[in-house]
Design a protein around this motif. Structure first.
Motif, PDB file in Angstrom:
ATOM      1  N   GLY A  39       0.794  -1.229   0.000  1.00  0.00           N
ATOM      2  CA  GLY A  39       0.000   0.000   0.000  1.00  0.00           C
ATOM      3  C   GLY A  39       0.821   1.271   0.000  1.00  0.00           C
ATOM      4  O   GLY A  39       0.273   2.359  -0.136  1.00  0.00           O
ATOM      5  N   SER A  40       2.150   1.159   0.168  1.00  0.00           N
ATOM      6  CA  SER A  40       2.986   2.360   0.165  1.00  0.00           C
ATOM      7  C   SER A  40       3.190   2.855  -1.265  1.00  0.00           C
ATOM      8  O   SER A  40       3.127   2.084  -2.218  1.00  0.00           O
ATOM      9  N   ARG A  41       3.444   4.150  -1.386  1.00  0.00           N
ATOM     10  CA  ARG A  41       3.656   4.755  -2.696  1.00  0.00           C
ATOM     11  C   ARG A  41       5.111   4.620  -3.091  1.00  0.00           C
ATOM     12  O   ARG A  41       6.009   4.859  -2.302  1.00  0.00           O
ATOM     13  N   HIS A  42       5.346   4.223  -4.335  1.00  0.00           N
ATOM     14  CA  HIS A  42       6.682   4.184  -4.918  1.00  0.00           C
ATOM     15  C   HIS A  42       7.236   5.603  -4.874  1.00  0.00           C
ATOM     16  O   HIS A  42       6.492   6.559  -5.113  1.00  0.00           O
ATOM     17  N   PRO A  43       8.537   5.797  -4.606  1.00  0.00           N
ATOM     18  CA  PRO A  43       9.060   7.159  -4.452  1.00  0.00           C
ATOM     19  C   PRO A  43       9.042   7.992  -5.734  1.00  0.00           C
ATOM     20  O   PRO A  43       9.053   9.214  -5.667  1.00  0.00           O
ATOM     21  N   SER A  44       9.000   7.373  -6.875  1.00  0.00           N
ATOM     22  CA  SER A  44       9.003   8.114  -8.136  1.00  0.00           C
ATOM     23  C   SER A  44       7.579   8.358  -8.624  1.00  0.00           C
ATOM     24  O   SER A  44       6.696   7.536  -8.420  1.00  0.00           O
ATOM     25  N   VAL A  45       7.383   9.500  -9.268  1.00  0.00           N
ATOM     26  CA  VAL A  45       6.113   9.836  -9.909  1.00  0.00           C
ATOM     27  C   VAL A  45       6.436  10.283 -11.328  1.00  0.00           C
ATOM     28  O   VAL A  45       7.352  11.069 -11.541  1.00  0.00           O
ATOM     29  N   LEU A  46       5.712   9.760 -12.296  1.00  0.00           N
ATOM     30  CA  LEU A  46       5.850  10.250 -13.668  1.00  0.00           C
ATOM     31  C   LEU A  46       4.915  11.428 -13.832  1.00  0.00           C
ATOM     32  O   LEU A  46       3.761  11.369 -13.389  1.00  0.00           O
ATOM     33  N   GLU A  47       5.395  12.508 -14.466  1.00  0.00           N
ATOM     34  CA  GLU A  47       4.515  13.652 -14.644  1.00  0.00           C
ATOM     35  C   GLU A  47       4.865  14.438 -15.891  1.00  0.00           C
ATOM     36  O   GLU A  47       6.020  14.479 -16.305  1.00  0.00           O
ATOM     37  N   THR A  48       3.821  15.012 -16.500  1.00  0.00           N
ATOM     38  CA  THR A  48       3.976  15.919 -17.626  1.00  0.00           C
ATOM     39  C   THR A  48       3.306  17.234 -17.244  1.00  0.00           C
ATOM     40  O   THR A  48       2.394  17.260 -16.409  1.00  0.00           O
ATOM     41  N   HIS A  49       3.776  18.323 -17.845  1.00  0.00           N
ATOM     42  CA  HIS A  49       3.171  19.621 -17.564  1.00  0.00           C
ATOM     43  C   HIS A  49       3.571  20.602 -18.649  1.00  0.00           C
ATOM     44  O   HIS A  49       4.748  20.680 -19.015  1.00  0.00           O
ATOM     45  N   ASN A  50       2.608  21.350 -19.165  1.00  0.00           N
ATOM     46  CA  ASN A  50       2.834  22.364 -20.185  1.00  0.00           C
ATOM     47  C   ASN A  50       3.654  21.807 -21.338  1.00  0.00           C
ATOM     48  O   ASN A  50       3.241  20.850 -21.973  1.00  0.00           O
TER      49      ASN A  50
END
Length: 110
Positions: A39-50
Motif C-alpha cells: 500500500g505504500s507509494r513508490h518514491p518516483s512519480v511520472l509527470e507531464t506539464h505544459n
C-alpha cells in the motif's frame, strides 16, 4: 478513455517499464503514481506539464516474492487550483512483467 496505451517492447523479466507522454493538446499537469503491494507509494512519480510532454519513464521492479497482482498505477491530473486528483487506477501489473507499458494522455475532460 482519456489516454491510449500499448504493451509493446521488452524490459527485464522482473520489470514493468512505464513511459508516459502527453499529446500536443494537453497543457495541464498529468501524472502516474505507483503503489506497492503493502500500500505504500513508490518514491518516483511520472509527470507531464505544459511543454514537458515526455516521454518520461519509470521502471518498477517486481520481485518474485512480491504479489504482482497487488501493484497498482494511479493516474492523476491537475484539476481546479492545480490540485493533483486521482482519476483512474490500473491494478494487477503481473501481466506486464518484462514489458513496456506505454501511456499517452490524449485528451482532457473535467
Amino acid at each position: 478513455m482519456f489516454f491510449s496505451y500499448s504493451g509493446a517492447g521488452v524490459a527485464p523479466s522482473n520489470v514493468v517499464r512505464i513511459p508516459l507522454t502527453a499529446a500536443a493538446n494537453i497543457t495541464w499537469w498529468k501524472g502516474i503514481e505507483v503503489f506497492r503491494p503493502d500500500g505504500s507509494r513508490h518514491p518516483s512519480v511520472l509527470e507531464t506539464h505544459n511543454s514537458g510532454r515526455g516521454p518520461y519513464t519509470m521502471d518498477i521492479v517486481v520481485n518474485n516474492t512480491d504479489s504482482p497482482n497487488l501493484w497498482a498505477l494511479k493516474f492523476l491530473k491537475g484539476k481546479l487550483f492545480g490540485i493533483h486528483t486521482g482519476m483512474y487506477c490500473l491494478e494487477d501489473l503481473s501481466a506486464w512483467r518484462g514489458r513496456n507499458l506505454y501511456f499517452t494522455w490524449t485528451h482532457d475532460a473535467s
